[in-house]
Design a protein around this motif. Structure first.
Motif, PDB file in Angstrom:
ATOM      1  N   ALA A 137       8.258   3.082  -9.401  1.00 24.10           N
ATOM      2  CA  ALA A 137       7.273   2.421  -8.535  1.00 24.10           C
ATOM      3  C   ALA A 137       6.565   1.296  -9.284  1.00 24.10           C
ATOM      4  CB  ALA A 137       6.266   3.447  -8.019  1.00 24.10           C
ATOM      5  N   ILE A 138       6.238   1.522 -10.556  1.00 24.58           N
ATOM      6  CA  ILE A 138       5.597   0.466 -11.351  1.00 24.58           C
ATOM      7  C   ILE A 138       6.529  -0.735 -11.480  1.00 24.58           C
ATOM      8  CG2 ILE A 138       4.670  -0.097 -13.620  1.00 24.58           C
ATOM      9  CD1 ILE A 138       3.825   2.804 -13.902  1.00 24.58           C
ATOM     10  N   ALA A 163       0.457  -6.919  -6.395  1.00 22.68           N
ATOM     11  CA  ALA A 163      -0.132  -5.611  -6.667  1.00 22.68           C
ATOM     12  C   ALA A 163       0.422  -4.991  -7.937  1.00 22.68           C
ATOM     13  CB  ALA A 163       0.112  -4.671  -5.486  1.00 22.68           C
ATOM     14  N   ALA A 164       0.892  -5.828  -8.864  1.00 17.83           N
ATOM     15  CA  ALA A 164       1.507  -5.329 -10.097  1.00 17.83           C
ATOM     16  C   ALA A 164       0.509  -4.490 -10.888  1.00 17.83           C
ATOM     17  CB  ALA A 164       1.998  -6.494 -10.945  1.00 17.83           C
ATOM     18  N   VAL A 165       1.026  -3.427 -11.499  1.00 18.71           N
ATOM     19  CA  VAL A 165       0.229  -2.526 -12.321  1.00 18.71           C
ATOM     20  C   VAL A 165       0.360  -2.954 -13.778  1.00 18.71           C
ATOM     21  CG1 VAL A 165      -0.092  -0.122 -13.029  1.00 18.71           C
ATOM     22  CG2 VAL A 165       0.576  -0.663 -10.683  1.00 18.71           C
ATOM     23  N   ALA A 200       0.818  -1.211   0.000  1.00 21.76           N
ATOM     24  CA  ALA A 200       0.000   0.000   0.000  1.00 21.76           C
ATOM     25  C   ALA A 200       0.856   1.267   0.000  1.00 21.76           C
ATOM     26  CB  ALA A 200      -0.925  -0.002   1.215  1.00 21.76           C
ATOM     27  N   ALA A 201       2.000   1.209   0.665  1.00 30.12           N
ATOM     28  CA  ALA A 201       2.853   2.402   0.759  1.00 30.12           C
ATOM     29  C   ALA A 201       3.718   2.612  -0.476  1.00 30.12           C
ATOM     30  CB  ALA A 201       3.752   2.290   1.991  1.00 30.12           C
ATOM     31  N   ARG A 223       6.931 -12.583  -0.230  1.00 29.18           N
ATOM     32  CA  ARG A 223       7.466 -13.833  -0.773  1.00 29.18           C
ATOM     33  C   ARG A 223       7.708 -13.758  -2.281  1.00 29.18           C
ATOM     34  NH1 ARG A 223       6.519 -17.922   3.056  1.00 29.18           N
ATOM     35  NH2 ARG A 223       6.833 -16.911   5.080  1.00 29.18           N
ATOM     36  N   ALA A 224       8.199 -12.601  -2.747  1.00 30.73           N
ATOM     37  CA  ALA A 224       8.554 -12.474  -4.160  1.00 30.73           C
ATOM     38  C   ALA A 224       9.879 -13.177  -4.412  1.00 30.73           C
ATOM     39  CB  ALA A 224       8.665 -10.998  -4.542  1.00 30.73           C
ATOM     40  N   GLY A 225      10.067 -13.663  -5.639  1.00 31.26           N
ATOM     41  CA  GLY A 225      11.336 -14.282  -5.991  1.00 31.26           C
ATOM     42  C   GLY A 225      12.473 -13.283  -5.918  1.00 31.26           C
TER      43      GLY A 225
END
Length: 593
Positions: A275-276, A284-286, A114-115, A193-195
């Motif tokens: 940020a993207i 939360a990928a755009v 969120a941040a 838990r991203a790679g």
């Protein structure tokens, strides 16, 4: 050097020394201007080019110095890497080991995601703002004074001399981005838990491209007076935008995100594309992450190519000015003359310019000092702007302390008071100018200690007005009686700033005392405690009562905290008066032990 050109070329106007040329030849060749003609700025068209021979000779002559400098730089890099490993690498490894044994850190993943949109955009804008502001007084192309004053006036091409300094600035700017990318990888790996390879790759896009783009923008500012004027005009608005983005990030963590606004911010420029990219390996990928990555890579590559060509076109007169300023600032920092360094930077980037405003002269003698301070503040509106901007994070931290408990409330209150002190300290410049040299106060009929107390009147009134504005905002939000703590803290914080203004000659003996051994012992800590004694005592004295009042929110604790603030203000003013009296009894240059 003067006889060597004749072996390669005939006695043309370009080959003759400057003393042998006519006035017309000097004007045509540019020696009367910035040292280079329009043809000399390119690498082609040189009839008498001794660049390779000159640089080879200088490398040979400076080989011992270069080896010593390489050893110093290598040791500094080793210390930085060691600190990063000890304070960053080892704790991160421990967290990953705990996660492999069942520890769960994913509870913070939602808050982090969120941040990130507004937060990373704010960090990107901060990077751009800091680097382009650096271009106002120093810039990415800053050769040493020897190169600017001596080497570049000889028949050498500027490009081989200046390009390495531009790329050095790029490397220095990219290093914090690399560290931030590794930190982002660790945070994403633990909380969502991203790679790790994917997280590092996506974070590196923003961590490296944004500072490199900002460095290229700083080169534009260094070369162009128009760009420099725009940077000065936009700095206050960009600062407010950064604070607004930080507040938006905090609201998103609190559960109030504005998705459409976050999308607009993230697609607004390179600061948002980062940020993207950072969100790409998460849930939360755009949409359009690869487009943002391509935009970052293409824009960075194009900017670096153009900047590499433009690095050699900075006017020689400007290079000389920047080299002198940078050398002066570095000398001031080495001797811990922080105020001298700040004044040199402000003078070079145009922050010291004042507007020509007038106020009616007072009819009573006791109003002269407040009148002068008010006039100085009106003629330097940037100080009032910085005070207003610094009030915003103080307000946000106070709101955080109002809803927190225990140690977090104490910490948030201390940070809020620190920002409040920094805000009112912007208004105490007339007092600091008087204490830079006590002989400047000879115009005043008052004793020096009494004069310094009168310098606290206008900052106190301005601080109270800023506090009342914060109170109005807090009351509108339904905070309650605790909102009145903002103006109550202003006199004590102004008094703390006055204590610092009257500290006198720097006590460098505290830092370099031989009695503490070769390692210095606690010398730097003692010097820091002496240097920031006023705000340290003021913040430490106000934090307990203000934290209790913010958490309680009722009239009784608020009244006790306000009374405590008055007592602290009186004690700090007495301390400042005693310091000022001691300064007036010491000749300039002596220590005020």
């Amino acid at each position: 050097m003067s006889a060597a050109p004749s072996s390669k070329a005939g006695p043309t106007a370009e080959a003759r020394t400057d003393d042998e040329r006519t006035d017309d030849e000097r004007t045509d060749s540019g020696s009367a201007g910035d040292g280079w003609s329009d043809d000399d700025r390119s690498d082609d068209g040189w009839d008498d080019d001794w660049t390779d021979e000159t640089l080879a000779l200088l490398r040979a002559l400076r080989a011992p110095h270069r080896r010593n400098r390489a050893k110093s730089v290598g040791f500094a890099v080793y210390c930085v890497v060691l600190i990063l490993i000890i304070w960053g690498g080892v704790p991160s490894l421990g967290l990953f080991l705990q996660a492999s044994m069942g520890a769960d850190y994913t509870g913070h993943g939602g808050d982090l995601l969120a941040a990130m949109p507004a937060g990373i955009t704010a960090i990107g804008l901060v990077t751009f703002l800091l680097l382009v502001r650096d271009g106002l007084w120093r810039g990415p192309v800053v050769p040493p004074r020897a190169a600017a004053d001596w080497l570049l006036i000889h028949p050498v091409r500027p490009r081989p001399v200046l390009r390495p300094w531009f790329w050095l600035s790029c490397a220095v700017a990219a290093f914090p981005g690399l560290v931030a990318a590794v930190g982002g990888m660790v945070a994403l790996g633990l909380t969502v838990r991203a790679g790790l390879p994917a997280a590092l790759g996506w974070c590196l896009l923003g961590g490296l491209c944004v500072p490199l783009l900002a460095t290229c923008a700083a080169l534009v500012v260094e070369r162009s007076d128009r760009a420099a004027r725009w940077v000065r005009r936009l700095t206050p608005w960009l600062t407010l935008l950064i604070i607004a983005l930080a507040g938006q990030s905090a609201l998103a963590v609190a559960g109030h995100p504005v998705r459409w606004l976050e999308l607009v911010e993230m697609w607004s420029g390179p600061w948002g594309w980062a940020a993207i990219a950072a969100l790409a390996p998460t849930s939360a990928a755009v949409a359009g992450g690869w487009v943002a990555a391509a935009l970052l890579l293409v824009s960075t590559g194009a900017a670096l190519v153009l900047a590499d060509r433009a690095a050699a076109t900075v006017p020689l007169a400007r290079l000389r000015e920047r080299a002198r300023t940078a050398a002066g600032v570095l000398a001031a920092l080495r001797t811990v003359e922080l105020r001298s360094a700040r004044l040199a930077v402000n003078s070079a980037n145009g922050s010291a310019r004042q507007r020509r405003l007038r106020l009616p002269a007072p009819r009573r003698a006791w109003l002269v000092v407040p009148w002068r301070d008010t006039l100085a503040l009106l003629r330097s509106p940037a100080r009032l702007g910085r005070a207003t901007v610094l009030t915003v994070p103080a307000l946000l931290c106070a709101v955080l302390a109002h809803g927190a408990a225990g140690a977090l409330s104490w910490l948030a209150t201390a940070v809020a008071l620190t920002f409040g002190y920094l805000a009112v300290a912007q208004l105490l410049e007339p007092a600091r100018i008087e204490t830079d040299d006590v002989r400047r106060a000879s115009w005043s009929p008052y004793p020096f200690a009494a004069l310094m107390l009168r310098h606290a009147v206008v900052p106190t009134l301005a601080g109270v007005l800023l506090g009342l504005a914060c109170t109005g905002a807090l009351l509108a939000a339904g905070t309650g009686p605790a909102a009145w703590l903002a103006p109550a803290a202003a006199p004590a914080l102004v008094a703390a700033g006055l204590v610092n203004a009257c500290r006198g000659v720097l006590r460098k003996d505290l830092m370099f005392s031989p009695a503490q051994g070769a390692g210095g012992g606690t010398g730097p800590l003692l010097f820091a405690a002496w240097y920031a004694a006023g705000p340290a005592v003021g913040v430490a004295a106000l934090t307990p009562m203000f934290s209790s009042a913010l958490r309680g929110g009722t009239v009784v604790p608020v009244g006790k905290a306000a009374l405590m603030a008055v007592v602290v203000a009186v004690l700090l003013l007495r301390w400042a008066q005693a310091r000022a009296a001691k300064m007036s009894r010491v000749r300039p240059g002596e220590s005020t032990l």
